[in-house]
Each structure stands twice: as C-alpha cells, then as structure tokens.
Design an enzyme around this catalytic site. Structure first.
Site, PDB file in Angstrom:
ATOM      1  N   ASP A  49     -11.949  65.446 -18.498  1.00  0.00           N
ATOM      2  CA  ASP A  49     -12.624  66.038 -19.569  1.00  0.00           C
ATOM      3  C   ASP A  49     -14.079  65.968 -19.675  1.00  0.00           C
ATOM      4  OD1 ASP A  49     -13.122  67.329 -22.037  1.00  0.00           O
ATOM      5  OD2 ASP A  49     -12.301  65.405 -23.215  1.00  0.00           O
ATOM      6  N   ASP A  51     -13.384  73.212 -20.389  1.00  0.00           N
ATOM      7  CA  ASP A  51     -14.081  72.195 -19.793  1.00  0.00           C
ATOM      8  C   ASP A  51     -12.931  70.807 -19.548  1.00  0.00           C
ATOM      9  OD1 ASP A  51     -13.280  71.751 -22.726  1.00  0.00           O
ATOM     10  OD2 ASP A  51     -15.124  71.200 -23.241  1.00  0.00           O
ATOM     11  N   GLU A  52     -11.618  71.233 -19.440  1.00  0.00           N
ATOM     12  CA  GLU A  52     -10.815  70.181 -19.163  1.00  0.00           C
ATOM     13  C   GLU A  52      -9.777  70.545 -18.248  1.00  0.00           C
ATOM     14  OE1 GLU A  52      -8.348  68.632 -22.336  1.00  0.00           O
ATOM     15  OE2 GLU A  52      -8.804  70.441 -23.442  1.00  0.00           O
TER      16      GLU A  52
END
Length: 369
Positions: free
Chosen positions: A12, A109-110
C-alpha cells in the site's frame, strides 16, 4: 512438494497522491498540505488525501476544505493531478513486476502479490525490504503486510504506516488484531461499526467472542457476520488472480433528481430504490460482484464516486446494501444533490464461482446442490 500455506504481500503506497505532489514540488515536504478541494473550496470542496504532517492536526481524506481550515488555518491545498497519479501508479506496478508477475492490482496505489514460490530463495522480510527500497528510489514510500491470506495481508499493511513491514501469522491474531477497535476490520464501514457498537461490540475481541454471536447477527446479518469472522480466522481467500479483473465489468443505475435534494433521509430512500433495482439485475442475470460503488453529483455538477471492494465475490443483499449505505455516508456532506447512482463492479457469472467447502458452509452447500 506443494506448499499448503501461501505467502501474500499487500503493498500500500503511503499517502500516494501527497507523495506524488512532493515529487513534483519538493518544497511541500516541509509543509502542512492536502490534496483535492474541487472548484468550490469553501462549500463543497473535499480533500482527496492529506500529508502525514497534516494528519497530525486531524486533517484527513473525505474532509471538506472548510473543516480542514478550521483545524489548521495555514493548510496548503494543491489540486488533483490525475495524469501524474496515473503515471506514478504505472511506475509502481512496473517496479513490482521486477520481483514477480503474480500481482493483483487492487487500486491505483495498492496491490496483492503471491510470493509463495519466491520465498524458496528469499526471506519474506528481506524481500519486502527490497521492494520498499526499489519503490523509494522513485520516492514512493509503501507499507507492506505479509500474511497467509489477502484479508490478513491487508490488515497487516494497515498496522504500521508509513514505511512499515508487518508479518501477521495465524498464531498471532489474538495478540495483534483482537485488541483493535472493530472499525479497523477491513470491510466494516462507519455505519456497520455504529450498528455493532449499539450491541456493545467495540473491539475485534468482542466480535470474535462466541457469546456475542446472536447479538452481532441481529445487528448486521448472518452472512456479514460469518464473512468477517472467517476473514479474521484466516479462512478467507489466498488466491491472487492475475487476469480475471484486468478489464472490470460493472452494472449500475443512477437517477437525476427532478430537483436538488439535500435531505439525508430522502436521499437514502432514493439510494435504496436504486440499489434494489441494480441488485435485482445482479440476481436475475445470476452474477456475483466484488465491488460496490456509489456516485453523487451536486448542484454544481461536481461528481464524487467511492468504491469498496471485497476479497471474494458475492451477491448477498445485506452485505452489499450496508456497504452502499456506508459509502453514501462517507460521500454525503449535507449539500444539494442532483444525481445519485449505485453500481457493482468486478462482475463474474455465478457459474464461475467456486466456494471452498468448510465447516461453516457445508450444510448450505449441500442444500444448494
């Protein structure tokens, strides 16, 4: 010999939008700033994210600009730069692919990585540190959770931010997770947490106590109870599907209101009607979804969408509706609404879903076959 326990990484990126803004403007590194705001800063502008310096003042994503300025009047707000975020997101995944191609992109974003085969040659902690260092070369700080399932890896990555690495084994669950507030459970939103607190379920330990089972089921429904409990017991999915969701499918409905509406209760009635219509199609076409999203457009034609994803596909009415309700509560900021929509994403046919047989579901599966 095939391994029976998977090693899953959840990676993350920390305050991703804020990190990108600091790459673009290094002067921001020493400033208290947030990203977002929209076109109407003092009425309906909403923050996309807040830097860690801003978070120390209680400023967070989803907060209005007006509320943020009340907490810190000298706050700097920079506008969203979506093209730049997409550019650095691609760099993020390109970097991960230098370690493995067994990656599931959960969001911009993960990501989830199955590194089970890699750890024959690399210690998982050293591998995680190498990934962090590779990302830091691009000025992208990340937290990494390491666990045997996707859910537990996600929970682990949330435990230490920024730049944390957390290994969460099943034997550690009672000491590490049980003391946490029940609202920290991935998948339990604000409204669900409120319902649980009304029956004195305040911590994960309270949720996992068998004595509280009936009260919890009454508050949130049986399916939601067993789903969360199995997740917390480490009985949920350990499968990182690389291909299935590369091109997400979705079904949705939305309604442009005949007049702008800012009454929360009336909007929730409208939400329920649209949800029911969308869910009926899901059931009629024998589909399952893995994500729920809610869309609101205000009288200034500013559109906001929020999505929640699950670790396995479902069509459960209570789980999906409560999730949509939670998303609405997170989005709505007492402003006139012109359009409201609800949808399901990451769709698969029911026939493609293979549910693992366990002690908790074998009777139901026998009845369905």
């Amino acid at each position: 010999m095939k391994k029976t326990t998977k090693v899953i990484f959840h990676i993350d990126l920390n305050a991703f939008y804020a990190s990108v803004e600091m790459i673009l403007d290094p002067h921001l590194k020493e400033k208290v700033f947030a990203v977002g705001g929209g076109t109407n800063y003092f009425r309906s502008g909403v923050l996309t994210t807040a830097s860690y310096k801003a978070r120390k003042y209680g400023i967070r994503s989803g907060m209005t600009v007006f509320e943020a300025y009340q907490k810190y009047p000298n706050l700097i707000i920079v506008p969203n730069k979506r093209r730049e975020y997409q550019k650095y997101s691609k760099l993020f995944f390109k970097t991960l692919k230098t370690f493995t191609t067994h990656i599931y992109q959960a969001s911009i974003d993960e990501a989830y990585l199955d590194v089970t085969d890699i750890i024959d040659f690399e210690n998982p902690l050293l591998l995680a540190k190498a990934m962090q260092e590779a990302l830091l070369k691009h000025q992208l700080p990340a937290s990494i959770g390491i666990a045997p399932t996707l859910f537990l890896a996600k929970m682990a990555s949330d435990l230490k931010k920024p730049l944390g690495i957390t290994i969460l084994r099943k034997r550690d669950l009672k000491t590490v997770l049980y003391p946490l507030p029940v609202g920290e459970v991935h998948g339990i939103g604000v409204k669900t947490e409120e319902r649980l607190k009304t029956v004195n379920i305040n911590t994960i330990a309270d949720f996992m106590n068998p004595k509280n089972k009936e009260a919890i089921i009454k508050a949130i429904g049986e399916n939601a109870y067993w789903a969360s409990k199995n997740d917390l017991l480490g009985k949920s999915s350990d499968f990182v599907d690389v291909h299935k969701y590369e091109i997400p499918q979705s079904i949705s409905n939305e309604n442009t209101l005949s007049f702008d509406l800012d009454n929360r209760d009336l909007l929730k009635i409208e939400l329920a009607e649209i949800f029911n219509k969308t869910h009926q199609r899901l059931k009629k076409e024998k589909l399952l979804c893995r994500s729920v999203f809610v869309k609101l457009r205000n009288n200034l034609f500013e559109t906001k969408t929020k999505t929640k994803s699950f670790l396995k596909e479902t069509a459960d009415y209570e789980l999906l509706y409560h999730t949509a309700e939670d998303l609405f509560e997170e989005l709505f900021i007492e402003e006139p609404i012109r359009l409201i929509g609800v949808g399901f994403a990451n769709i698969i046919p029911l026939s493609d879903f293979k549910e693992e047989r366990t002690l908790f579901n074998y009777q139901r599966l026998d009845q369905e076959t």
